[in-house]
Scaffold this active site. Sequence first.
Site, PDB file in Angstrom:
ATOM      1  N   LYS A  20      -4.269  -3.235   9.024  1.00 40.44           N
ATOM      2  CA  LYS A  20      -3.044  -2.989   9.768  1.00 40.44           C
ATOM      3  C   LYS A  20      -2.715  -4.187  10.643  1.00 40.44           C
ATOM      4  CE  LYS A  20      -0.661   0.418  12.606  1.00 40.44           C
ATOM      5  NZ  LYS A  20       0.543   0.268  11.747  1.00 40.44           N
ATOM      6  N   HIS A  52      -6.893   3.079  12.739  1.00 41.98           N
ATOM      7  CA  HIS A  52      -6.305   2.684  11.460  1.00 41.98           C
ATOM      8  C   HIS A  52      -7.224   1.727  10.732  1.00 41.98           C
ATOM      9  CE1 HIS A  52      -2.575   4.324  13.191  1.00 41.98           C
ATOM     10  NE2 HIS A  52      -2.222   4.478  11.933  1.00 41.98           N
ATOM     11  N   ALA A  68      10.595   2.977   7.705  1.00 45.81           N
ATOM     12  CA  ALA A  68       9.239   3.439   8.048  1.00 45.81           C
ATOM     13  C   ALA A  68       8.390   2.292   8.580  1.00 45.81           C
ATOM     14  CB  ALA A  68       8.561   4.050   6.826  1.00 45.81           C
ATOM     15  N   PRO A 108       8.490   6.236  12.633  1.00 46.87           N
ATOM     16  CA  PRO A 108       7.184   5.567  12.638  1.00 46.87           C
ATOM     17  C   PRO A 108       6.120   6.350  11.879  1.00 46.87           C
ATOM     18  CG  PRO A 108       7.663   6.483  14.793  1.00 46.87           C
ATOM     19  CD  PRO A 108       8.911   6.616  13.976  1.00 46.87           C
ATOM     20  N   ARG A 138       0.836  -1.208   0.000  1.00 45.53           N
ATOM     21  CA  ARG A 138       0.000   0.000   0.000  1.00 45.53           C
ATOM     22  C   ARG A 138       0.863   1.247   0.000  1.00 45.53           C
ATOM     23  NH1 ARG A 138      -3.220  -3.431   3.112  1.00 45.53           N
ATOM     24  NH2 ARG A 138      -1.667  -3.259   4.776  1.00 45.53           N
TER      25      ARG A 138
END
Length: 268
Positions: free
Chosen positions: A164, A160, A100, A125, A15
Amino acid sequence: MSDVVKIGVHGAAGRMGRMIVKAAQAGDLHRVSLALDSPSSPLLGQDAGQLAGVGNIDVPLTRADEFIDAPDVMIDFSVPEACVKIAKICGERQIPLLVATTGLTEDQRKEVLAASQMTALLIAPNTSTAVNLGMKLVREAARALKDLPDGVDVEIVERHHRYKADAPSGTALKFGEIVAAELGQTEHVHGRHGRTGQRKQTEIGYHALRTGDNVGEHCIVFGLLGETLEVNVRGHNRDSYAVGAVNAACFLSRQKPGLYTMDDVLGF
Ligand SMILES: NC(=O)C1=CN([C@@H]2O[C@H](COP(=O)(O)OP(=O)(O)OC[C@H]3O[C@@H](n4cnc5c(N)ncnc54)[C@H](OP(=O)(O)O)[C@@H]3O)[C@@H](O)[C@H]2O)C=CC1
Ligand SMILES: O=C(O)C1=N[C@H](C(=O)O)C[C@H](O)C1
């Protein structure tokens, strides 16, 4: 020598990876030169630009364990196990690396950190400007409230998308780290259930919602007696992460070996 920054994307079919390809191809300061993904990905060999919806860029999706030409900088949006592997490779080959990926264990984080001895490393993060400014505001709020006679209760609520894989978010944990450093809190409480008894002053609470396609929202609640202060950051789409990551990567490509932060990139 070309001034165009050659960017490698690790997790390029994901994504975020696709968003990074799109952001890296925009403008004339940077380009994707390498697109890496899982050795078992069914998309290997496909053009990374096509996968990202930006048309052909003549960069095929390649196994992460089999790349020859080094980019000027690598951006990692993958999974913890793969993140550790790419960090080892980037350290050995002195390729600056932006990590990341979130959800790393403490041991995995230590393995990644070792790369900063050999190359420029930034573990972020969250690469959004608003979130990193939010972290600065939360630090100031915690510093201002830490000596209140009746104390301050801090709880972090994050939201989220349903896909996730880790909870709470790496961003929520970073917010908690910032608050704990200012307030001296020592207990990180994840959710609550049953007869928990009165909330202790030493707690920071974390609550993770997983619904729909929410790209990321964080609300840091400072509860006082008689009033509440909230710092809230909400993503509208993944663009803020992607643009922030490409900017951070270009910054890293110019740095000596060492550990850097988003504050270094943003000048906060
Ligand atoms: N710092 C920030 O600002 C942000 C960080 N993130 C974090 O980025 C990470 C990725 O998020 P997202 O893109 O949504 O997740 P996705 O699952 O969509 O992407 C992860 C990608 O990594 C690939 N992958 C899996 N195993 C390997 C491997 N061994 N080697 C190389 N690639 C591999 C996956 O391939 P496959 O699908 O085939 O398994 C997939 O393409 C998460 O940890 C998330 O928390 C997300 C947004 C912003
Ligand atoms: O998985 C996501 O989507 C995100 N993950 C990061 C995190 O765990 O903090 C950053 C952002 O919130 C989006």
